[in-house]
Design a protein around this motif. Sequence first.
Motif, PDB file in Angstrom:
ATOM      1  N   GLU A 116      -8.904  -1.443  -9.175  1.00 19.51           N
ATOM      2  CA  GLU A 116      -9.998  -0.575  -8.706  1.00 19.51           C
ATOM      3  C   GLU A 116     -11.038  -0.369  -9.819  1.00 19.51           C
ATOM      4  OE1 GLU A 116      -6.922  -0.176  -7.680  1.00 19.51           O
ATOM      5  OE2 GLU A 116      -6.918   0.505  -5.585  1.00 19.51           O
ATOM      6  N   ALA A 117     -10.555  -0.208 -11.067  1.00 19.48           N
ATOM      7  CA  ALA A 117     -11.493   0.035 -12.172  1.00 19.48           C
ATOM      8  C   ALA A 117     -12.404  -1.169 -12.373  1.00 19.48           C
ATOM      9  CB  ALA A 117     -10.738   0.343 -13.464  1.00 19.48           C
ATOM     10  N   LEU A 118     -11.816  -2.358 -12.336  1.00 20.52           N
ATOM     11  CA  LEU A 118     -12.622  -3.579 -12.513  1.00 20.52           C
ATOM     12  C   LEU A 118     -13.594  -3.735 -11.345  1.00 20.52           C
ATOM     13  CD1 LEU A 118      -9.722  -5.930 -13.609  1.00 20.52           C
ATOM     14  CD2 LEU A 118     -11.646  -5.239 -15.040  1.00 20.52           C
ATOM     15  N   ALA A 119     -13.075  -3.547 -10.124  1.00 17.47           N
ATOM     16  CA  ALA A 119     -13.908  -3.749  -8.934  1.00 17.47           C
ATOM     17  C   ALA A 119     -15.061  -2.755  -8.895  1.00 17.47           C
ATOM     18  CB  ALA A 119     -13.055  -3.619  -7.673  1.00 17.47           C
ATOM     19  N   GLY A 120     -14.778  -1.528  -9.340  1.00 23.52           N
ATOM     20  CA  GLY A 120     -15.801  -0.481  -9.277  1.00 23.52           C
ATOM     21  C   GLY A 120     -17.036  -0.801 -10.088  1.00 23.52           C
ATOM     22  N   SER A 121     -16.893  -1.634 -11.100  1.00 25.53           N
ATOM     23  CA  SER A 121     -18.034  -1.910 -11.976  1.00 25.53           C
ATOM     24  C   SER A 121     -19.094  -2.774 -11.305  1.00 25.53           C
ATOM     25  CB  SER A 121     -17.556  -2.561 -13.280  1.00 25.53           C
ATOM     26  OG  SER A 121     -17.052  -3.851 -13.020  1.00 25.53           O
ATOM     27  N   VAL A 122     -18.745  -3.462 -10.234  1.00 29.41           N
ATOM     28  CA  VAL A 122     -19.726  -4.351  -9.593  1.00 29.41           C
ATOM     29  C   VAL A 122     -19.869  -4.118  -8.085  1.00 29.41           C
ATOM     30  CG1 VAL A 122     -19.506  -6.248 -11.265  1.00 29.41           C
ATOM     31  CG2 VAL A 122     -17.960  -6.144  -9.300  1.00 29.41           C
ATOM     32  N   SER A 123     -18.985  -3.322  -7.511  1.00 26.90           N
ATOM     33  CA  SER A 123     -18.911  -3.282  -6.049  1.00 26.90           C
ATOM     34  C   SER A 123     -19.661  -2.099  -5.458  1.00 26.90           C
ATOM     35  CB  SER A 123     -17.446  -3.183  -5.603  1.00 26.90           C
ATOM     36  OG  SER A 123     -16.692  -4.226  -6.165  1.00 26.90           O
ATOM     37  N   ALA A 124     -20.273  -2.319  -4.307  1.00 28.27           N
ATOM     38  CA  ALA A 124     -20.875  -1.224  -3.549  1.00 28.27           C
ATOM     39  C   ALA A 124     -19.811  -0.534  -2.706  1.00 28.27           C
ATOM     40  CB  ALA A 124     -21.979  -1.777  -2.652  1.00 28.27           C
ATOM     41  N   TRP A 125     -18.714  -1.221  -2.473  1.00 29.36           N
ATOM     42  CA  TRP A 125     -17.662  -0.751  -1.560  1.00 29.36           C
ATOM     43  C   TRP A 125     -16.343  -1.323  -2.060  1.00 29.36           C
ATOM     44  CZ3 TRP A 125     -13.988  -3.072   1.489  1.00 29.36           C
ATOM     45  CH2 TRP A 125     -13.563  -2.445   2.670  1.00 29.36           C
ATOM     46  N   VAL A 126     -15.314  -0.466  -2.180  1.00 35.25           N
ATOM     47  CA  VAL A 126     -13.976  -0.926  -2.589  1.00 35.25           C
ATOM     48  C   VAL A 126     -12.958  -0.270  -1.670  1.00 35.25           C
ATOM     49  CG1 VAL A 126     -12.257  -1.041  -4.450  1.00 35.25           C
ATOM     50  CG2 VAL A 126     -14.698  -0.999  -5.025  1.00 35.25           C
ATOM     51  N   ARG A 127     -12.023  -1.044  -1.151  1.00 32.76           N
ATOM     52  CA  ARG A 127     -10.928  -0.449  -0.381  1.00 32.76           C
ATOM     53  C   ARG A 127      -9.646  -1.257  -0.629  1.00 32.76           C
ATOM     54  NH1 ARG A 127     -11.779   0.293   5.886  1.00 32.76           N
ATOM     55  NH2 ARG A 127     -13.436   1.668   5.122  1.00 32.76           N
ATOM     56  N   ARG A 128      -8.538  -0.509  -0.721  1.00 28.16           N
ATOM     57  CA  ARG A 128      -7.215  -1.138  -0.795  1.00 28.16           C
ATOM     58  C   ARG A 128      -6.609  -1.062   0.598  1.00 28.16           C
ATOM     59  NH1 ARG A 128      -3.117  -2.147  -4.360  1.00 28.16           N
ATOM     60  NH2 ARG A 128      -4.512  -1.691  -6.097  1.00 28.16           N
ATOM     61  N   SER A 129      -6.272  -2.188   1.148  1.00 31.29           N
ATOM     62  CA  SER A 129      -5.709  -2.189   2.487  1.00 31.29           C
ATOM     63  C   SER A 129      -4.271  -1.669   2.427  1.00 31.29           C
ATOM     64  CB  SER A 129      -5.755  -3.610   3.055  1.00 31.29           C
ATOM     65  OG  SER A 129      -5.754  -3.548   4.441  1.00 31.29           O
ATOM     66  N   ALA A 130      -3.935  -0.738   3.332  1.00 34.17           N
ATOM     67  CA  ALA A 130      -2.632  -0.065   3.231  1.00 34.17           C
ATOM     68  C   ALA A 130      -1.572  -0.693   4.135  1.00 34.17           C
ATOM     69  CB  ALA A 130      -2.793   1.413   3.571  1.00 34.17           C
ATOM     70  N   ARG A 131      -1.984  -1.222   5.296  1.00 32.83           N
ATOM     71  CA  ARG A 131      -0.985  -1.703   6.274  1.00 32.83           C
ATOM     72  C   ARG A 131      -1.537  -2.937   6.981  1.00 32.83           C
ATOM     73  NH1 ARG A 131       0.256   2.190  10.745  1.00 32.83           N
ATOM     74  NH2 ARG A 131      -1.962   1.904  11.093  1.00 32.83           N
ATOM     75  N   SER A 132      -0.642  -3.792   7.400  1.00 30.72           N
ATOM     76  CA  SER A 132      -1.126  -4.993   8.096  1.00 30.72           C
ATOM     77  C   SER A 132      -1.831  -4.618   9.400  1.00 30.72           C
ATOM     78  CB  SER A 132       0.004  -5.983   8.342  1.00 30.72           C
ATOM     79  OG  SER A 132       0.951  -5.404   9.177  1.00 30.72           O
ATOM     80  N   ALA A 133      -1.434  -3.481  10.007  1.00 29.69           N
ATOM     81  CA  ALA A 133      -2.109  -3.063  11.240  1.00 29.69           C
ATOM     82  C   ALA A 133      -3.570  -2.684  10.984  1.00 29.69           C
ATOM     83  CB  ALA A 133      -1.367  -1.876  11.861  1.00 29.69           C
ATOM     84  N   ASP A 134      -3.914  -2.366   9.710  1.00 26.46           N
ATOM     85  CA  ASP A 134      -5.294  -1.927   9.396  1.00 26.46           C
ATOM     86  C   ASP A 134      -6.145  -3.018   8.762  1.00 26.46           C
ATOM     87  OD1 ASP A 134      -4.435   0.570  10.130  1.00 26.46           O
ATOM     88  OD2 ASP A 134      -4.047   1.240   8.065  1.00 26.46           O
ATOM     89  N   VAL A 135      -5.515  -4.093   8.321  1.00 27.80           N
ATOM     90  CA  VAL A 135      -6.241  -4.987   7.413  1.00 27.80           C
ATOM     91  C   VAL A 135      -7.434  -5.659   8.089  1.00 27.80           C
ATOM     92  CG1 VAL A 135      -4.768  -7.029   7.785  1.00 27.80           C
ATOM     93  CG2 VAL A 135      -5.937  -6.705   5.596  1.00 27.80           C
ATOM     94  N   ALA A 136      -7.336  -5.938   9.380  1.00 31.28           N
ATOM     95  CA  ALA A 136      -8.463  -6.585  10.052  1.00 31.28           C
ATOM     96  C   ALA A 136      -9.651  -5.621  10.128  1.00 31.28           C
ATOM     97  CB  ALA A 136      -8.054  -7.036  11.450  1.00 31.28           C
ATOM     98  N   ALA A 137      -9.361  -4.356  10.442  1.00 33.60           N
ATOM     99  CA  ALA A 137     -10.433  -3.355  10.465  1.00 33.60           C
ATOM    100  C   ALA A 137     -11.042  -3.214   9.067  1.00 33.60           C
ATOM    101  CB  ALA A 137      -9.891  -2.011  10.942  1.00 33.60           C
ATOM    102  N   ASP A 138     -10.200  -3.268   8.050  1.00 32.56           N
ATOM    103  CA  ASP A 138     -10.716  -3.205   6.677  1.00 32.56           C
ATOM    104  C   ASP A 138     -11.642  -4.391   6.396  1.00 32.56           C
ATOM    105  OD1 ASP A 138      -9.226  -0.903   6.204  1.00 32.56           O
ATOM    106  OD2 ASP A 138      -7.521  -2.014   5.366  1.00 32.56           O
TER     107      ASP A 138
END
Length: 518
Positions: A116-138
């Motif tokens: 997250e720290a690395l991604a935050g330096s360049v990203s407008a949006w960061v999310r960690r996908s929590a469940r396979s049921a959510d990953v497509a929506a993510d």
Amino acid sequence: MNGAQALIRTLADCGTDVCFSNPGTSEMHFVAALDAVPRMRGVLCLFEGTATGAADGFGRMTGRPAAALLHLGPGLANGLANLHNARRARTPLVAVVGDHAAYHKRYDAPLESDIEALAGSVSAWVRRSARSADVAADGADAAAAAMTPPGGIATLILPADVSWSEGAEPASPRPVRLAAPVRGEAVDAAAAAARDGEGCVILLGGTAMRRPALDAASRIAAATGARLLAETFPARHERGAGTPAVDRLSYLAEFAQMQLGAARHLILAGAAEPVSFFAYPGKPSALTPGGCRVTELAGPGDDVPGALCALAGEVARDARPQPRPPARPALPGGDLTGESAAAVIGALLPEGAIVSDEANTSGLWLAGATAGAPPHDWLTLTGGAIGQGLPLATGAAVACPDRAVLALEADGSAMYTISALWTQAREGLDVTTVIFSNRSYAILGMELERVGAAAGGDAARALLDLSRPDLDFVALATGMGVPASRATTAADFAAQLTRALAEPGPHLIEAVVPPVGG
Ligand SMILES: Cc1ncc(C[n+]2csc(CCOP(=O)(O)OP(=O)(O)O)c2C)c(N)n1
Ligand SMILES: [Mg+2]
């Protein structure tokens, strides 16, 4: 369906159907899912900086995100410099970063790190996908976030168990927010400023560097006498014969100040207020002339073309755009230098070419020599992090297989991401790479003096010298499957460039040139 399959289907449905990849163990289910979803094209890159730079080139040319598949924190870290350039270019891009399965993280296995720290330096949006049921929506949210004006990097962190677990389903694409509409007050304020005529500079950036915005800006300039300038490093500049001419603000602050002159008004259209690239002792950082009033007509996330058209409607109702007439330099003879190489390129540049410009000091003459060449797109080093040019050209060629792509590349910068040549060969991409082989970090030789450092001694000069041994780019290219040749005269270069442009597939020409000023 497992999470990886649902994610890839969803990304493809959202228009993200190319994935520049450098995978590892945690991404193996994503890799395996590519066979289940043939609509997603996986492109192997041998270094993450190549994958992210290629995704940038793809996004700049298509206006829709490519994905870059990266391996945990270290893979993302290797890709960060070109993600930084992509962020500055405001390129829509989806970075998919694999991670350990959730239950494995507490063991602090060797590849564990703060993604997250690395991604935050360049990203407008960061999310960690929590469940396979959510990953497509993510994934759908990531694609929409990347496309949200002005465009940016959306990083989706994909734990291995989310990829491999069943019970996932594809999600539908999300609506994408439009660019913010034209503000009437901003148009009125800009109209008053533009009526100052020659005392007014209109600084163009982002989407103002393409049609129809360029035509509107040209009409405004023709009607009012206001001067047009462009940001120093535009993501994508449409230029050449038939297109209104716009000079870019110089990289050198001294010249940029001369270009801005004694402007009393500065209108910003998709560009930020101009600043010096670096601090120099005793020199100002801000380049806006003293007493100059700044009016923001449209910011990068606004409808910049719409705002320029509205302004043209106010102040330039009857004016017509001023297209640049066709003009090409004659093919030069004699020694090969940055200047004669530019004339050869100006003489031969094909219509519709895409130029990835990381020629650095050797590129000083390129803008002038190609200004009247047939219409083309010019992509520049938006974030100043070198090693962009070869990957960018690679991604642009994947995006636009019917257009000639020309990578104009300085030798030092080429070495950062030289493995892009292999991807060009693997994918059969029509990219012609010209390496300006001046065997030096020439610009740093100039900067050594500009920052007022003690006159370079041998130890300092040794850090800016790329000889001992000389890099052999012909051997490097042929070793990666790209046919290559070396040019030492202007005539050689013209003959080799003619051949490279005529033949399909990638080619490389090592253009041996003296360093500028050396
Ligand atoms: C990622 C990154 N690392 C280091 C630098 C510092 N840097 C700026 S220019 C340069 C050397 C450029 O040499 P080359 O590409 O050969 O171009 P030339 O100056 O010779 O024209 C370096 C190392 C940078 N801008 N970005
Ligand atoms: Mg060099």
